[in-house]
Structures are given as C-alpha cells and as structure tokens.
Design a protein around this motif. Sequence first.
Motif, mmCIF file in Angstrom:
data_model
loop_
_atom_site.group_PDB
_atom_site.id
_atom_site.type_symbol
_atom_site.label_atom_id
_atom_site.label_comp_id
_atom_site.label_asym_id
_atom_site.label_seq_id
_atom_site.Cartn_x
_atom_site.Cartn_y
_atom_site.Cartn_z
ATOM 1 N N SER A 64 0.867 -1.365 0.020
ATOM 2 C CA SER A 64 0.038 -0.023 0.013
ATOM 3 C C SER A 64 1.130 1.319 0.079
ATOM 4 C CB SER A 64 -0.925 0.019 1.135
ATOM 5 O OG SER A 64 -1.918 -1.029 1.093
ATOM 6 N N LEU A 65 2.277 1.235 0.428
ATOM 7 C CA LEU A 65 3.048 2.262 0.483
ATOM 8 C C LEU A 65 3.837 2.502 -0.566
ATOM 9 C CD1 LEU A 65 3.833 2.574 4.323
ATOM 10 C CD2 LEU A 65 1.894 3.466 2.997
ATOM 11 N N GLN A 66 3.824 1.320 -1.689
ATOM 12 C CA GLN A 66 4.663 1.643 -2.781
ATOM 13 C C GLN A 66 4.511 2.706 -3.575
ATOM 14 O OE1 GLN A 66 7.378 -0.367 -3.168
ATOM 15 N NE2 GLN A 66 7.071 -1.628 -1.428
ATOM 16 N N LYS A 67 5.303 2.942 -4.562
ATOM 17 C CA LYS A 67 5.047 3.943 -5.558
ATOM 18 C C LYS A 67 4.730 5.179 -5.257
ATOM 19 C CE LYS A 67 3.453 0.576 -9.037
ATOM 20 N NZ LYS A 67 2.218 0.112 -9.757
ATOM 21 N N GLY A 68 5.531 5.584 -4.206
ATOM 22 C CA GLY A 68 5.694 7.275 -3.582
ATOM 23 C C GLY A 68 4.334 7.388 -2.554
ATOM 24 N N ASN B 16 0.808 9.318 1.691
ATOM 25 C CA ASN B 16 0.368 10.451 0.786
ATOM 26 C C ASN B 16 -0.763 10.316 0.087
ATOM 27 O OD1 ASN B 16 2.938 11.539 1.528
ATOM 28 N ND2 ASN B 16 4.074 10.270 0.153
ATOM 29 N N ARG B 17 -1.395 11.239 -0.748
ATOM 30 C CA ARG B 17 -2.465 11.340 -1.720
ATOM 31 C C ARG B 17 -3.548 10.232 -0.874
ATOM 32 N NH1 ARG B 17 1.957 9.722 -4.926
ATOM 33 N NH2 ARG B 17 1.208 7.490 -5.070
ATOM 34 N N LEU B 18 -4.056 10.667 0.254
ATOM 35 C CA LEU B 18 -5.137 9.858 1.135
ATOM 36 C C LEU B 18 -6.242 9.991 0.142
ATOM 37 C CD1 LEU B 18 -4.364 11.570 4.503
ATOM 38 C CD2 LEU B 18 -3.939 9.212 3.923
ATOM 39 N N THR B 19 -6.859 8.533 0.453
ATOM 40 C CA THR B 19 -8.273 8.303 -0.101
ATOM 41 C C THR B 19 -9.172 8.008 1.087
ATOM 42 O OG1 THR B 19 -8.173 6.043 -0.721
ATOM 43 C CG2 THR B 19 -7.349 7.485 -2.325
ATOM 44 N N PRO B 20 -10.444 7.772 1.035
ATOM 45 C CA PRO B 20 -11.276 7.315 1.958
ATOM 46 C C PRO B 20 -10.910 5.788 2.447
ATOM 47 C CG PRO B 20 -12.499 8.347 0.506
ATOM 48 C CD PRO B 20 -11.234 8.429 -0.125
ATOM 49 N N GLU B 21 -10.300 5.174 1.363
ATOM 50 C CA GLU B 21 -9.854 3.600 1.586
ATOM 51 C C GLU B 21 -8.682 3.544 2.657
ATOM 52 O OE1 GLU B 21 -12.379 3.718 -1.264
ATOM 53 O OE2 GLU B 21 -10.599 4.782 -1.252
ATOM 54 N N ASP B 22 -8.167 4.717 3.200
ATOM 55 C CA ASP B 22 -6.986 4.824 4.001
ATOM 56 C C ASP B 22 -7.732 4.903 5.314
ATOM 57 O OD1 ASP B 22 -5.211 6.592 1.694
ATOM 58 O OD2 ASP B 22 -4.764 4.537 2.284
ATOM 59 N N THR B 23 -8.870 5.094 5.402
ATOM 60 C CA THR B 23 -9.526 5.047 6.750
ATOM 61 C C THR B 23 -9.467 3.692 7.604
ATOM 62 O OG1 THR B 23 -11.312 6.617 5.886
ATOM 63 C CG2 THR B 23 -11.776 5.570 7.998
#
Length: 127
Positions: free
Chosen positions: A62-66, A84-91
């Motif tokens: 999940s943390l790959q590619k920057g 970085n570049r948070l989305t609701p799926e990071d909740t």
Amino acid sequence: QVHLVESGGGSVPAGGTLKLSCSVSGVTSSTYSIVWFRQAPGNELEGLGGITTDGTLILGDSLQKGRGAIGGNCARTSLYLQVNRLTPEDTGVYFCAATPSRLWPWNILQQEQYSSWGQGTQVTVGS
C-alpha cells in the motif's frame, strides 16, 4: 515490558498527507522489529511497513510507488509513518507493534510475529 503509543491520528482530507508517530519504551536492544499495521473497516489487518532487525526499512504494497514512507531510529524508540495522496480507503485504526524476534523483509509484516501492540489511533479520511 514494551509499551507503544501511537499519535497523530484524526480527520484528514482526501488528497492530503497523514503523518503518524509511534513512541516505544521498554525496548532492551536495538534489534527489535517495529511495524505499522492498519485495520480498515471490514478488512483484515494490513501490514504497512516497518523496520527490521538489521535496520532495513520496509514498505508494504500500500505504500509503494510514492504513496508512503517509514522512518525510525537505531535505538528503536520511535517509528514514523507517512501516507500520501490519501483516499477514503485509508480510513481505519493504525497500530504499531514491536517484537524482539529477529525478523526480515519476508516476514516482518506478519501480524502473528508481534507480541507488543499499541492501542491504535483512528484515522478518518474525508471524501
């Protein structure tokens, strides 16, 4: 006894950056493995990344590619997580965990390896 305390959670906007800290006490050597896990609603616990026995920093898928970064110190008293570049799926609830077992890149993200866990910090990403 190892004690871990996570901090930095809360509500964050989508597209933003999350920074969490894990404070670790009671560590008796500099070879502890310490990692970040995430429990998203309805999902299994996911290993995000951590520091291995020999100090290698590991990023999970999940943390790959920057998408994220892990930082820690040699004394194993702190571990940082940036997403970085948070989305609701990071909740979810973010936990840090530690073990004196000698772990390596191929097994560091296995939750069953860890004997000490923090209480977790809730992160909610707004849509």
